[in-house]
Motif scaffolding. Structure first.
Motif, PDB file in Angstrom:
ATOM      1  N   GLU A   1       0.826  -1.212   0.000  1.00 50.98           N
ATOM      2  CA  GLU A   1       0.000   0.000   0.000  1.00 50.98           C
ATOM      3  C   GLU A   1       0.861   1.263   0.000  1.00 50.98           C
ATOM      4  O   GLU A   1       0.392   2.340  -0.375  1.00 50.98           O
ATOM      5  N   ALA A   2       2.115   1.137   0.427  1.00 52.25           N
ATOM      6  CA  ALA A   2       3.006   2.304   0.470  1.00 52.25           C
ATOM      7  C   ALA A   2       3.730   2.533  -0.852  1.00 52.25           C
ATOM      8  O   ALA A   2       4.426   3.534  -1.012  1.00 52.25           O
ATOM      9  N   MET A   3       3.572   1.614  -1.806  1.00 51.06           N
ATOM     10  CA  MET A   3       4.240   1.785  -3.103  1.00 51.06           C
ATOM     11  C   MET A   3       3.547   2.888  -3.911  1.00 51.06           C
ATOM     12  O   MET A   3       2.363   3.148  -3.731  1.00 51.06           O
ATOM     13  N   GLU A   4       4.315   3.508  -4.799  1.00 54.35           N
ATOM     14  CA  GLU A   4       3.694   4.453  -5.732  1.00 54.35           C
ATOM     15  C   GLU A   4       2.765   3.709  -6.680  1.00 54.35           C
ATOM     16  O   GLU A   4       1.734   4.225  -7.087  1.00 54.35           O
ATOM     17  N   ASP A   5       3.171   2.497  -7.074  1.00 55.23           N
ATOM     18  CA  ASP A   5       2.394   1.720  -8.036  1.00 55.23           C
ATOM     19  C   ASP A   5       2.348   0.257  -7.578  1.00 55.23           C
ATOM     20  O   ASP A   5       3.176  -0.555  -7.981  1.00 55.23           O
ATOM     21  N   GLN A   6       1.366  -0.048  -6.736  1.00 53.72           N
ATOM     22  CA  GLN A   6       1.350  -1.417  -6.191  1.00 53.72           C
ATOM     23  C   GLN A   6       1.023  -2.462  -7.251  1.00 53.72           C
ATOM     24  O   GLN A   6       1.267  -3.659  -7.048  1.00 53.72           O
ATOM     25  N   ALA A   7       0.529  -2.025  -8.423  1.00 55.66           N
ATOM     26  CA  ALA A   7       0.304  -2.979  -9.522  1.00 55.66           C
ATOM     27  C   ALA A   7       1.623  -3.612  -9.967  1.00 55.66           C
ATOM     28  O   ALA A   7       1.632  -4.688 -10.563  1.00 55.66           O
ATOM     29  N   ALA A   8       2.756  -2.931  -9.663  1.00 53.72           N
ATOM     30  CA  ALA A   8       4.062  -3.460 -10.056  1.00 53.72           C
ATOM     31  C   ALA A   8       4.617  -4.451  -9.042  1.00 53.72           C
ATOM     32  O   ALA A   8       5.704  -4.994  -9.241  1.00 53.72           O
ATOM     33  N   SER A   9       3.895  -4.710  -7.956  1.00 49.42           N
ATOM     34  CA  SER A   9       4.410  -5.618  -6.928  1.00 49.42           C
ATOM     35  C   SER A   9       4.307  -7.060  -7.393  1.00 49.42           C
ATOM     36  O   SER A   9       3.450  -7.413  -8.206  1.00 49.42           O
ATOM     37  N   PRO A  10       5.159  -7.949  -6.850  1.00 48.51           N
ATOM     38  CA  PRO A  10       5.022  -9.373  -7.162  1.00 48.51           C
ATOM     39  C   PRO A  10       3.649  -9.917  -6.754  1.00 48.51           C
ATOM     40  O   PRO A  10       3.091 -10.755  -7.460  1.00 48.51           O
ATOM     41  N   LEU A  11       3.106  -9.417  -5.637  1.00 49.61           N
ATOM     42  CA  LEU A  11       1.786  -9.903  -5.205  1.00 49.61           C
ATOM     43  C   LEU A  11       0.735  -9.626  -6.278  1.00 49.61           C
ATOM     44  O   LEU A  11       0.005 -10.532  -6.704  1.00 49.61           O
ATOM     45  N   ARG A  12       0.651  -8.356  -6.715  1.00 49.10           N
ATOM     46  CA  ARG A  12      -0.379  -8.028  -7.713  1.00 49.10           C
ATOM     47  C   ARG A  12      -0.086  -8.712  -9.047  1.00 49.10           C
ATOM     48  O   ARG A  12      -1.011  -9.103  -9.768  1.00 49.10           O
ATOM     49  N   THR A  13       1.186  -8.872  -9.377  1.00 50.77           N
ATOM     50  CA  THR A  13       1.536  -9.557 -10.627  1.00 50.77           C
ATOM     51  C   THR A  13       1.082 -11.017 -10.576  1.00 50.77           C
ATOM     52  O   THR A  13       0.456 -11.526 -11.516  1.00 50.77           O
ATOM     53  N   LEU A  14       1.360 -11.687  -9.461  1.00 54.32           N
ATOM     54  CA  LEU A  14       0.952 -13.093  -9.340  1.00 54.32           C
ATOM     55  C   LEU A  14      -0.564 -13.222  -9.267  1.00 54.32           C
ATOM     56  O   LEU A  14      -1.123 -14.190  -9.778  1.00 54.32           O
ATOM     57  N   GLU A  15      -1.212 -12.248  -8.643  1.00 49.67           N
ATOM     58  CA  GLU A  15      -2.679 -12.286  -8.596  1.00 49.67           C
ATOM     59  C   GLU A  15      -3.281 -12.113  -9.993  1.00 49.67           C
ATOM     60  O   GLU A  15      -4.257 -12.764 -10.339  1.00 49.67           O
ATOM     61  N   ARG A  16      -2.671 -11.246 -10.808  1.00 46.38           N
ATOM     62  CA  ARG A  16      -3.148 -11.095 -12.186  1.00 46.38           C
ATOM     63  C   ARG A  16      -2.940 -12.396 -12.963  1.00 46.38           C
ATOM     64  O   ARG A  16      -3.803 -12.842 -13.712  1.00 46.38           O
ATOM     65  N   LEU A  17      -1.774 -13.000 -12.773  1.00 50.18           N
ATOM     66  CA  LEU A  17      -1.456 -14.195 -13.556  1.00 50.18           C
ATOM     67  C   LEU A  17      -2.267 -15.421 -13.122  1.00 50.18           C
ATOM     68  O   LEU A  17      -2.556 -16.292 -13.943  1.00 50.18           O
ATOM     69  N   THR A  18      -2.609 -15.501 -11.835  1.00 51.60           N
ATOM     70  CA  THR A  18      -3.355 -16.672 -11.351  1.00 51.60           C
ATOM     71  C   THR A  18      -4.856 -16.412 -11.295  1.00 51.60           C
ATOM     72  O   THR A  18      -5.636 -17.359 -11.159  1.00 51.60           O
ATOM     73  N   GLY A  19      -5.253 -15.145 -11.331  1.00 55.07           N
ATOM     74  CA  GLY A  19      -6.669 -14.817 -11.276  1.00 55.07           C
ATOM     75  C   GLY A  19      -7.293 -15.012  -9.909  1.00 55.07           C
ATOM     76  O   GLY A  19      -8.508 -15.173  -9.800  1.00 55.07           O
ATOM     77  N   ARG A  20      -6.478 -15.006  -8.853  1.00 55.89           N
ATOM     78  CA  ARG A  20      -7.084 -15.130  -7.521  1.00 55.89           C
ATOM     79  C   ARG A  20      -6.299 -14.329  -6.473  1.00 55.89           C
ATOM     80  O   ARG A  20      -5.137 -13.982  -6.702  1.00 55.89           O
ATOM     81  N   ALA A  21      -6.980 -14.061  -5.346  1.00 61.15           N
ATOM     82  CA  ALA A  21      -6.323 -13.365  -4.241  1.00 61.15           C
ATOM     83  C   ALA A  21      -5.334 -14.320  -3.574  1.00 61.15           C
ATOM     84  O   ALA A  21      -5.631 -15.509  -3.400  1.00 61.15           O
ATOM     85  N   LEU A  22      -4.156 -13.819  -3.187  1.00 57.58           N
ATOM     86  CA  LEU A  22      -3.106 -14.709  -2.679  1.00 57.58           C
ATOM     87  C   LEU A  22      -2.708 -14.426  -1.230  1.00 57.58           C
ATOM     88  O   LEU A  22      -1.877 -15.142  -0.684  1.00 57.58           O
ATOM     89  N   VAL A  23      -3.277 -13.381  -0.618  1.00 58.38           N
ATOM     90  CA  VAL A  23      -3.031 -13.181   0.823  1.00 58.38           C
ATOM     91  C   VAL A  23      -4.363 -12.985   1.535  1.00 58.38           C
ATOM     92  O   VAL A  23      -5.340 -12.571   0.933  1.00 58.38           O
TER      93      VAL A  23
END
Ligand SMILES: [Fe+2]
Length: 292
Positions: free
Chosen positions: A270-292
């Motif tokens: 949440e503190a990132m300028e662009d959290q879409a660039a995080s590994p979490l959001r990247t893996l969530e996009r690639l797997t199509g599900r929430a991971l935490v």
């Protein structure tokens, strides 16, 4: 399913930031996969030279590790006097790295979590298993310390007194690594996160995210084909160089070099300028599900 994101890389992801450069782009560069190299920062080791450059690592220890919150030093086999001076040196580096990150990345300051500091007096060990061998390309993931989606930001400094560089290899963008290994990643078994925590194997709950990150780490290191053929660039960090990197997303290997400091921070996305660039959001996009 895979999202067509970063373009194939044609040069190593290293961005140089001198004291004269505006600091504003620092967070964006780091978040989008660059190693941020600071060539002209001062950190004086002369007061600690006697302790730092003695053979201080305990047998088998890759690094000497310090907890800035408790003051505890682990992995050093040295006399009491040397340990005390070594502890002072590593603690000084921890404060220096914290101040540096505060100056360069003020947007992170309120959320940044200070973790361990390490002193790396030895070159890479050649007798380790593939998974423990940091000379093999990987992203960082900690089996015993789940990050639960938080970023791993590390600040390194080469203080080698003999002019030796610290040599790294940098690899492909995170999404490319993920796209390659996600199809064969073993998901977290139901209830495994709770069990690992109850047994004391992990400090905190291993999430589906932590599991996938461990799988990316392990599969990349295990694969001789990946190590031999994945895109990579070798870079050298000379003595006096400081570099910052999100090691959970930048594919890297430490090929060689002695005498470096490293400070680890965790950063909630949440503190990132662009959290879409995080590994979490990247893996969530690639797997199509929430991971935490
Ligand atoms: Fe690493």
């Amino acid at each position: 399913m895979p999202v067509a994101e970063p373009l194939t890389r044609t040069q190593p992801p290293v961005a140089v930031l001198t004291r004269q450069d505006p600091r504003a782009p620092a967070a964006r560069l780091l978040e989008h996969g660059s190693v941020l190299l600071l060539p002209d920062r001062d950190f004086d080791t002369s007061a600690f030279a006697g302790a730092l450059f003695a053979d201080v690592a305990a047998d088998g220890a890759k690094t000497v590790s310090y907890d800035p919150t408790t003051g505890e030093l682990k992995g050093a086999a040295a006399s009491e006097a040397t340990r005390a001076r070594l502890t002072a040196a590593v603690a000084t580096y921890a404060r220096w790295a914290e101040a540096l990150v505060g100056e360069l990345l003020p947007g992170y300051a309120a959320s940044l979590q200070l973790r361990r500091t390490s002193w790396r007096p030895r070159s890479a060990d050649h007798n380790l298993s593939k998974r423990k061998d940091d000379r093999r390309l990987h992203v960082d993931a900690f089996p015993a310390n789940p990050v639960q989606g938080r970023r791993i930001l590390r600040v390194f400094r080469n203080v080698n007194p003999d002019g030796e560089s610290r040599d790294w290899r940098l690899g492909e963008p995170f999404a490319d690594l993920a796209g390659r290994f996600l199809p064969t990643a073993q998901p977290l078994a139901p209830a495994a996160g709770a069990l690992l925590q109850r047994l004391g194997i992990t400090k905190g709950r291993r999430t589906a995210y932590d599991q996938l990150m461990l799988q990316l780490h392990d599969q990349a290191k295990d694969s001789d084909a990946y190590q031999a053929s994945a895109p990579h660039w070798d870079v050298s960090f000379p003595p006096g160089a400081t570099w910052l990197v999100f090691t959970d997303a930048v594919v890297h290997a430490a090929l060689g070099g002695r005498y470096a400091f490293e400070q680890t921070f965790y950063l909630p996305i949440e503190a990132m300028e662009d959290q879409a660039a995080s590994p979490l959001r990247t893996l969530e996009r690639l797997t199509g599900r929430a991971l935490v």
